[in-house]
Scaffold this active site. Structure first.
Site, PDB file in Angstrom:
ATOM      1  N   ASN A  12       0.870  -1.182   0.000  1.00  9.81           N
ATOM      2  CA  ASN A  12       0.000   0.000   0.000  1.00  9.81           C
ATOM      3  C   ASN A  12       0.905   1.230   0.000  1.00  9.81           C
ATOM      4  O   ASN A  12       1.493   1.566   1.024  1.00  9.81           O
ATOM      5  CB  ASN A  12      -0.896  -0.026   1.250  1.00  9.81           C
ATOM      6  CG  ASN A  12      -1.738   1.242   1.378  1.00  9.81           C
ATOM      7  OD1 ASN A  12      -1.774   2.070   0.472  1.00  9.81           O
ATOM      8  ND2 ASN A  12      -2.400   1.388   2.521  1.00  9.81           N
ATOM      9  N   LYS A  14       0.107   4.230  -0.202  1.00  8.31           N
ATOM     10  CA  LYS A  14      -0.533   5.415   0.410  1.00  8.31           C
ATOM     11  C   LYS A  14      -0.290   6.629  -0.494  1.00  8.31           C
ATOM     12  O   LYS A  14      -0.264   6.474  -1.717  1.00  8.31           O
ATOM     13  CB  LYS A  14      -0.033   5.616   1.848  1.00  8.31           C
ATOM     14  CG  LYS A  14      -0.198   4.325   2.678  1.00  8.31           C
ATOM     15  CD  LYS A  14      -0.035   4.515   4.155  1.00  8.31           C
ATOM     16  CE  LYS A  14      -0.262   3.186   4.865  1.00  8.31           C
ATOM     17  NZ  LYS A  14      -0.229   3.298   6.320  1.00  8.31           N
ATOM     18  N   HIS A  96      -9.556   1.159   4.832  1.00  7.72           N
ATOM     19  CA  HIS A  96      -8.283   1.350   5.548  1.00  7.72           C
ATOM     20  C   HIS A  96      -8.521   2.292   6.733  1.00  7.72           C
ATOM     21  O   HIS A  96      -9.335   3.206   6.661  1.00  7.72           O
ATOM     22  CB  HIS A  96      -7.230   1.928   4.603  1.00  7.72           C
ATOM     23  CG  HIS A  96      -5.861   1.901   5.198  1.00  7.72           C
ATOM     24  ND1 HIS A  96      -5.434   2.843   6.100  1.00  7.72           N
ATOM     25  CD2 HIS A  96      -4.840   1.017   5.051  1.00  7.72           C
ATOM     26  CE1 HIS A  96      -4.200   2.537   6.475  1.00  7.72           C
ATOM     27  NE2 HIS A  96      -3.814   1.451   5.860  1.00  7.72           N
ATOM     28  N   GLU A  98      -6.948   4.706   7.777  1.00  7.83           N
ATOM     29  CA  GLU A  98      -6.774   6.131   7.460  1.00  7.83           C
ATOM     30  C   GLU A  98      -8.015   6.690   6.770  1.00  7.83           C
ATOM     31  O   GLU A  98      -8.327   7.878   6.894  1.00  7.83           O
ATOM     32  CB  GLU A  98      -5.498   6.308   6.614  1.00  7.83           C
ATOM     33  CG  GLU A  98      -4.252   6.117   7.482  1.00  7.83           C
ATOM     34  CD  GLU A  98      -3.056   5.500   6.789  1.00  7.83           C
ATOM     35  OE1 GLU A  98      -2.991   5.517   5.549  1.00  7.83           O
ATOM     36  OE2 GLU A  98      -2.166   4.990   7.504  1.00  7.83           O
ATOM     37  N   GLU A 168      -5.334  -4.868  10.528  1.00 10.32           N
ATOM     38  CA  GLU A 168      -4.306  -3.853  10.755  1.00 10.32           C
ATOM     39  C   GLU A 168      -4.623  -3.112  12.046  1.00 10.32           C
ATOM     40  O   GLU A 168      -5.423  -2.170  12.049  1.00 10.32           O
ATOM     41  CB  GLU A 168      -4.301  -2.841   9.603  1.00 10.32           C
ATOM     42  CG  GLU A 168      -3.970  -3.420   8.258  1.00 10.32           C
ATOM     43  CD  GLU A 168      -3.403  -2.361   7.321  1.00 10.32           C
ATOM     44  OE1 GLU A 168      -2.252  -2.516   6.910  1.00 10.32           O
ATOM     45  OE2 GLU A 168      -4.097  -1.383   7.024  1.00 10.32           O
ATOM     46  N   GLY A 174       2.456   2.358  10.888  1.00 10.04           N
ATOM     47  CA  GLY A 174       3.420   3.445  10.755  1.00 10.04           C
ATOM     48  C   GLY A 174       4.125   3.799  12.055  1.00 10.04           C
ATOM     49  O   GLY A 174       4.770   4.833  12.157  1.00 10.04           O
ATOM     50  N   SER A 212       3.440  -2.053  10.374  1.00  7.24           N
ATOM     51  CA  SER A 212       4.886  -2.112  10.607  1.00  7.24           C
ATOM     52  C   SER A 212       5.512  -3.447  10.223  1.00  7.24           C
ATOM     53  O   SER A 212       6.438  -3.915  10.886  1.00  7.24           O
ATOM     54  CB  SER A 212       5.214  -1.740  12.060  1.00  7.24           C
ATOM     55  OG  SER A 212       4.784  -0.416  12.336  1.00  7.24           O
TER      56      SER A 212
HETATM   57  P1  13P Z   1       3.056   0.473   7.733  1.00  6.62           P
HETATM   58  O1  13P Z   1       3.538  -0.826   7.133  1.00  6.62           O
HETATM   59  O2  13P Z   1       3.792   1.674   7.229  1.00  6.62           O
HETATM   60  O3  13P Z   1       2.940   0.392   9.203  1.00  6.62           O
HETATM   61  O4  13P Z   1       1.541   0.680   7.180  1.00  6.62           O
HETATM   62  C1  13P Z   1       0.652  -0.355   7.305  1.00  6.62           C
HETATM   63  C2  13P Z   1      -0.555  -0.031   6.513  1.00  6.62           C
HETATM   64  O5  13P Z   1      -1.331   0.825   6.877  1.00  6.62           O
HETATM   65  C3  13P Z   1      -0.754  -0.759   5.250  1.00  6.62           C
HETATM   66  O6  13P Z   1      -2.025  -0.542   4.750  1.00  6.62           O
END
Ligand code: 13P
Length: 252
Positions: A12, A14, A96, A98, A168, A174, A212
């Site tokens: 992803n 982002k 997601h 976010e 997740e 993150g 992560s």
């Molecule tokens: P990270 O791997 O940067 O923690 O992000 C995870 C994520 O949100 C994947 O969709």
């Protein structure tokens, strides 16, 4: 015991990337995609068509990061499932954290988006996960189960079996703070059991872990019986790291 479920590793991106970075990243991944694993990247909308061309022959599938629940029309800024299909997507992330947090997406809207994706012939990757407050309050399993159940209610049992679920935990995204393989496995098993009890053919549903994930921790996560791959954020932006995660999936 060999798993019946093929491992799936999804990057992803982002809101990251640019035409030259995308080309360099896919160039770095090309040639190191292992057999026996599904590998997908999800770039931002403007780069989907470019990345479709870049991944040709690389054994990498294309996904989007979101979609509209609607088919088309006067919905400024939105993108329909049919458009994603038109530019070569086969996959789409839905719900997601976010999107849930920053764009107020609730379980009902997420369920409608999953339905729209399936209707168009895309494979939705339904993202679920609890916040740190919810985990500390002992509500993690209830929250995640409710997020999954809301989608089962809208889709029904047969369609739900075609969905990929990505667990997740919000506190692991993150932050560099990965759930331990054991913590993740407990939740994955809970999700699968919830699906089974609801009547979904749960043994075939792939449940990915996200939060992560790196080359250093991927193998121990993939060793868990109910972890069927990973949804990778930051580490998917570096070719070597992403390739190593894919290799760990192939070796598991
Ligand atoms: P990270 O791997 O940067 O923690 O992000 C995870 C994520 O949100 C994947 O969709």
């Amino acid at each position: 015991m060999l798993s019946v479920r093929k491992k799936l590793v999804v990057g992803n991106w982002k809101m990251n990337g640019g035409q030259s970075q995308n080309a360099a990243l896919i160039d770095g991944v090309r040639g190191s995609v292992p057999e026996g694993v599904d590998v997908v990247v999800c770039p931002p909308y403007p780069y989907l068509a470019q990345v479709k061309t870049l991944v040709a022959g690389a054994g990498v599938g294309l996904g989007a990061q979101d979609l509209s629940p609607r088919k088309g029309g006067a919905f400024t800024g939105d993108v329909a499932a049919s458009m994603l299909l038109d530019v070569g997507c086969e996959w789409v992330l839905v719900g997601h954290s976010e999107r849930r947090t920053l764009h107020g997406e609730d379980n009902r809207l997420v369920a409608e988006k999953v339905a729209a994706a399936l209707d168009a012939g895309l494979t939705p990757i339904l993202c679920v996960g609890e916040t740190l407050d919810e985990r500390d309050g002992g509500r993690a399993e209830a929250v995640v189960s409710a997020q999954v159940a809301a989608v089962v209610d809208v889709l029904g049992l047969v369609a739900m079996a075609k969905v990929v679920v990505a667990y997740e935990p919000v506190w692991a995204i993150g932050t560099g703070r990965t759930a331990t393989p054991e913590q993740a496995e407990v939740m994955h098993a809970c999700i699968r059991e919830g699906l089974r009890v609801a009547g979904v053919a749960a043994d075939g549903v792939r449940i990915l872990y996200g939060g992560s994930v790196t080359a250093a921790n991927a193998a121990s996560l993939f060793a868990m019986p109910d972890i069927d791959g990973a949804l990778v954020g930051g580490a998917s932006l570096v070719a070597d790291g992403f390739s190593s995660i894919c290799a760990a999936a192939a070796a598991s």
